[in-house]
Design a protein around this motif. Structure first.
Motif, PDB file in Angstrom:
ATOM      1  N   GLY A 252     -12.119  18.351 -19.936  1.00 47.85           N
ATOM      2  CA  GLY A 252     -12.592  17.868 -18.639  1.00 47.85           C
ATOM      3  C   GLY A 252     -11.457  17.149 -17.915  1.00 47.85           C
ATOM      4  N   ILE A 253     -11.307  17.392 -16.628  1.00 43.78           N
ATOM      5  CA  ILE A 253     -10.222  16.782 -15.863  1.00 43.78           C
ATOM      6  C   ILE A 253     -10.807  15.956 -14.733  1.00 43.78           C
ATOM      7  CG2 ILE A 253      -8.171  17.213 -14.455  1.00 43.78           C
ATOM      8  CD1 ILE A 253      -7.627  18.531 -17.014  1.00 43.78           C
ATOM      9  N   LEU A 254     -10.358  14.716 -14.690  1.00 38.00           N
ATOM     10  CA  LEU A 254     -10.825  13.830 -13.627  1.00 38.00           C
ATOM     11  C   LEU A 254      -9.607  13.141 -13.027  1.00 38.00           C
ATOM     12  CD1 LEU A 254     -13.321  12.421 -12.383  1.00 38.00           C
ATOM     13  CD2 LEU A 254     -13.290  10.864 -14.301  1.00 38.00           C
ATOM     14  N   GLY A 255      -9.511  13.170 -11.704  1.00 39.01           N
ATOM     15  CA  GLY A 255      -8.358  12.534 -11.069  1.00 39.01           C
ATOM     16  C   GLY A 255      -8.725  11.998  -9.708  1.00 39.01           C
ATOM     17  N   ASN A 256      -7.816  11.231  -9.119  1.00 37.64           N
ATOM     18  CA  ASN A 256      -8.076  10.771  -7.754  1.00 37.64           C
ATOM     19  C   ASN A 256      -7.135  11.471  -6.788  1.00 37.64           C
ATOM     20  OD1 ASN A 256      -5.884   9.291  -8.793  1.00 37.64           O
ATOM     21  ND2 ASN A 256      -6.207   7.615  -7.354  1.00 37.64           N
ATOM     22  N   GLY A 257      -7.675  12.317  -5.955  1.00 34.49           N
ATOM     23  CA  GLY A 257      -6.874  13.071  -4.996  1.00 34.49           C
ATOM     24  C   GLY A 257      -6.692  14.510  -5.432  1.00 34.49           C
ATOM     25  N   ALA A 258      -6.862  15.439  -4.470  1.00 37.61           N
ATOM     26  CA  ALA A 258      -6.827  16.870  -4.785  1.00 37.61           C
ATOM     27  C   ALA A 258      -5.478  17.299  -5.369  1.00 37.61           C
ATOM     28  CB  ALA A 258      -7.131  17.683  -3.529  1.00 37.61           C
ATOM     29  N   GLY A 259      -4.386  16.790  -4.798  1.00 38.00           N
ATOM     30  CA  GLY A 259      -3.055  17.200  -5.260  1.00 38.00           C
ATOM     31  C   GLY A 259      -2.837  16.804  -6.704  1.00 38.00           C
ATOM     32  N   LEU A 260      -3.238  15.571  -7.030  1.00 35.45           N
ATOM     33  CA  LEU A 260      -3.052  15.080  -8.401  1.00 35.45           C
ATOM     34  C   LEU A 260      -3.899  15.892  -9.378  1.00 35.45           C
ATOM     35  CD1 LEU A 260      -1.720  12.923 -10.194  1.00 35.45           C
ATOM     36  CD2 LEU A 260      -3.791  11.559  -9.923  1.00 35.45           C
ATOM     37  N   VAL A 261      -5.120  16.205  -8.972  1.00 35.17           N
ATOM     38  CA  VAL A 261      -6.005  16.980  -9.851  1.00 35.17           C
ATOM     39  C   VAL A 261      -5.398  18.352 -10.113  1.00 35.17           C
ATOM     40  CG1 VAL A 261      -8.266  18.071 -10.024  1.00 35.17           C
ATOM     41  CG2 VAL A 261      -8.089  15.744  -9.191  1.00 35.17           C
ATOM     42  N   MET A 262      -4.866  18.988  -9.064  1.00 39.42           N
ATOM     43  CA  MET A 262      -4.243  20.309  -9.213  1.00 39.42           C
ATOM     44  C   MET A 262      -3.073  20.246 -10.189  1.00 39.42           C
ATOM     45  SD  MET A 262      -5.866  22.469  -7.584  1.00 39.42           S
ATOM     46  CE  MET A 262      -7.441  21.947  -6.987  1.00 39.42           C
ATOM     47  N   SER A 263      -2.200  19.239 -10.013  1.00 45.96           N
ATOM     48  CA  SER A 263      -1.040  19.200 -10.917  1.00 45.96           C
ATOM     49  C   SER A 263      -1.473  18.835 -12.330  1.00 45.96           C
ATOM     50  CB  SER A 263       0.056  18.257 -10.401  1.00 45.96           C
ATOM     51  OG  SER A 263      -0.493  17.189  -9.711  1.00 45.96           O
ATOM     52  N   THR A 264      -2.569  18.094 -12.466  1.00 41.56           N
ATOM     53  CA  THR A 264      -3.076  17.781 -13.806  1.00 41.56           C
ATOM     54  C   THR A 264      -3.491  19.068 -14.528  1.00 41.56           C
ATOM     55  OG1 THR A 264      -3.920  15.712 -12.903  1.00 41.56           O
ATOM     56  CG2 THR A 264      -4.656  16.307 -15.106  1.00 41.56           C
ATOM     57  N   LEU A 265      -4.128  19.961 -13.774  1.00 42.60           N
ATOM     58  CA  LEU A 265      -4.526  21.250 -14.362  1.00 42.60           C
ATOM     59  C   LEU A 265      -3.297  21.984 -14.886  1.00 42.60           C
ATOM     60  CD1 LEU A 265      -7.049  22.519 -11.664  1.00 42.60           C
ATOM     61  CD2 LEU A 265      -7.609  21.720 -13.953  1.00 42.60           C
ATOM     62  N   ASP A 266      -2.237  21.971 -14.080  1.00 43.61           N
ATOM     63  CA  ASP A 266      -1.002  22.657 -14.483  1.00 43.61           C
ATOM     64  C   ASP A 266      -0.412  22.042 -15.740  1.00 43.61           C
ATOM     65  OD1 ASP A 266      -1.134  24.403 -12.431  1.00 43.61           O
ATOM     66  OD2 ASP A 266       0.364  23.422 -11.166  1.00 43.61           O
ATOM     67  N   VAL A 267      -0.349  20.725 -15.764  1.00 44.68           N
ATOM     68  CA  VAL A 267       0.288  20.045 -16.893  1.00 44.68           C
ATOM     69  C   VAL A 267      -0.524  20.276 -18.175  1.00 44.68           C
ATOM     70  CG1 VAL A 267       0.961  17.786 -17.805  1.00 44.68           C
ATOM     71  CG2 VAL A 267       1.422  18.350 -15.427  1.00 44.68           C
ATOM     72  N   VAL A 268      -1.840  20.254 -18.056  1.00 45.38           N
ATOM     73  CA  VAL A 268      -2.683  20.505 -19.232  1.00 45.38           C
ATOM     74  C   VAL A 268      -2.490  21.945 -19.719  1.00 45.38           C
ATOM     75  CG1 VAL A 268      -5.084  20.798 -19.991  1.00 45.38           C
ATOM     76  CG2 VAL A 268      -4.405  18.718 -18.790  1.00 45.38           C
ATOM     77  N   ALA A 269      -2.408  22.878 -18.788  1.00 40.75           N
ATOM     78  CA  ALA A 269      -2.189  24.279 -19.171  1.00 40.75           C
ATOM     79  C   ALA A 269      -0.839  24.413 -19.867  1.00 40.75           C
ATOM     80  CB  ALA A 269      -2.257  25.187 -17.953  1.00 40.75           C
ATOM     81  N   GLN A 270       0.168  23.705 -19.333  1.00 39.77           N
ATOM     82  CA  GLN A 270       1.502  23.768 -19.914  1.00 39.77           C
ATOM     83  C   GLN A 270       1.509  23.207 -21.342  1.00 39.77           C
ATOM     84  OE1 GLN A 270       4.435  21.896 -17.325  1.00 39.77           O
ATOM     85  NE2 GLN A 270       5.090  24.003 -16.926  1.00 39.77           N
ATOM     86  N   ALA A 271       0.675  22.194 -21.574  1.00 41.53           N
ATOM     87  CA  ALA A 271       0.610  21.588 -22.913  1.00 41.53           C
ATOM     88  C   ALA A 271      -0.232  22.452 -23.855  1.00 41.53           C
ATOM     89  CB  ALA A 271       0.036  20.180 -22.816  1.00 41.53           C
ATOM     90  N   GLY A 272      -0.725  23.577 -23.351  1.00 43.46           N
ATOM     91  CA  GLY A 272      -1.459  24.503 -24.214  1.00 43.46           C
ATOM     92  C   GLY A 272      -2.971  24.314 -24.174  1.00 43.46           C
TER      93      GLY A 272
END
Ligand code: GDP
Ligand code: MN
Length: 387
Positions: A252-272
């Motif tokens: 589950g991903i929770l963030g404040n702000g659309a840009g931050l949430v998007m990059s969080t998705l990327d970073v989580v995907a990168q971490a596998g």
């Protein structure tokens, strides 16, 4: 906005595409009445926003009332890849000589509408595209000129449509293009586009997605977003006015702000890792708002761990931490949380979290560190308590 098969067919009919007569129903009793009305044999079809219904047992032919009742009973309530069947479409069954494929969509990289046609329909078109790409005609259209009849005839012939139905297929392609264009669809697909033994060309299935941002131009289509068939959590989020999107992973991903949430998705995907959903909590940080957000995230059973990514700007990290602590006094989350606090008052925020010693909550300082932790936790591995 994705439409159910029968809703797509209603749009098709509006633009002169041939479809079979039928009725949408929500009970066995109404299904039987509808079957009697359209006349046997009928097809009983699950209406869910997912493909491959046939293979899953959600499309059945019925020769008489007893069979219609039996299939309707079995299919209503069926779970097709996580989609519960609440609506059935009952249509008069067609005899099939051939199953073709046709679609119109926007090819963003070519910046042009793309018409696709194949005589290898009824099956998974991705497989045709992959294994026998020569059997899938791809034709880019000049958006200003539109799809001409001559072009449509050429597509049908090139794709290998039987000579006697090239005209019928061309008509269908022109009509499908018209559906796509005038209804502001992002996708209009027919699989299968059938040829009957009487050599009639007809849409047996439909897959239509409308551009939600253009809905204001189509008041008649606004009712098509069928709340019954929407993901219940997405509906709840919509009602509460938060941005929530369901995905198919387990984090589950929770963030404040659309840009931050998007990059969080990327970073989580990168971490596998694979995100299960994401939620933009916006600028708020009060306990009530955080509690709501956490509730929504956890309503999805697939979630094995949550990453709460906050970058403090105007929103202060210590306030977020207080909100979280207050929220966690109410909700006792059953899965581990990783909380990354960075930015305004982050040291204070992390200190508050550490002092509160919330069970199952791990603090992280950077996004990468947080992503790695949450991926490990989702996989069931223990991690340290973080920094
Ligand atoms: P999907 O599996 O979700 O793509 O559902 P479809 O509407 O495409 O139906 C799946 C398959 O069921 C089709 O490819 C046909 O082979 C079959 N089918 C559907 N409707 C009829 C019908 O009216 N008559 C016959 N004979 N077969 C049908
Ligand atoms: Mn189909």
């Amino acid at each position: 906005m994705d439409l159910l098969e029968y809703q797509g067919k209603q749009l098709f009919a509006r633009h002169g595409l041939r479809v079979s007569d039928g009725k949408a129903v929500t009970s066995v009793q109404d299904a039987v009445a509808a079957a009697n009305e359209v006349g046997y044999p009928v097809v009983v079809k699950a209406q869910v926003l997912i493909g491959g219904r046939g293979k899953a047992g959600g499309v059945k032919l019925a020769a008489d009332e007893a069979e219609a009742r039996e299939h309707a009973t079995n299919i209503l309530g069926m779970d097709i890849k996580g989609h519960i069947v609440r609506t059935l479409w009952i249509e008069h069954a067609s005899d099939i000589a051939s199953e073709y494929y046709a679609s119109v969509l926007l090819d963003r990289s070519a910046k042009r509408p793309l018409v696709m046609f194949s005589v290898e329909g009824g099956v998974d078109i991705e497989e045709v595209a992959e294994k026998t790409p020569e059997k899938l005609v791809r034709h880019h259209v000049d958006a200003l000129a539109g799809l001409s009849r001559e072009e449509a005839v050429e597509i049908a012939s090139k794709g290998g449509a039987d000579a006697d139905v090239v005209d019928g297929v061309a008509d269908a392609l022109v009509a499908l293009y018209e559906v796509w264009l005038s209804e502001d669809a992002t996708l209009a697909e027919i699989n299968p586009l059938i040829v009957t033994p009487q050599r009639e060309v007809r849409a047996l299935d439909s897959k239509v997605s409308l551009d939600g941002n253009a809905l204001y131009r189509h008041p008649e289509n606004q009712g098509l977003s069928d709340a019954e068939n929407e993901d219940p959590i997405e509906r709840r989020a919509k009602e509460e006015g938060v941005q929530y999107v369901k995905l198919d992973g387990d984090i589950g991903i929770l963030g404040n702000g659309a840009g931050l949430v998007m990059s969080t998705l990327d970073v989580v995907a990168q971490a596998g890792g694979k995100p299960a959903n994401f939620l933009d909590a916006g600028g708020g940080s009060d306990a009530e708002k955080i509690k709501e957000a956490v509730d929504l995230l956890l309503a999805n059973d697939a979630v094995k761990a949550v990453l709460f990514n906050i970058f403090g700007g105007i929103t202060r990290c210590d306030e977020v931490a207080r909100g979280l602590i207050a929220a966690f006094a109410d909700i006792k989350p059953s899965v581990p949380f990783v909380v990354r606090l960075d930015g305004t008052n982050d040291v204070e925020g992390r200190r508050l979290l550490q002092e509160a010693a919330l069970p199952n909550v791990h603090a992280a300082k950077t996004m990468n560190e947080a992503a790695e932790m949450v991926v490990e936790l989702a996989a069931g591995q223990p991690v340290g308590t973080g920094s």
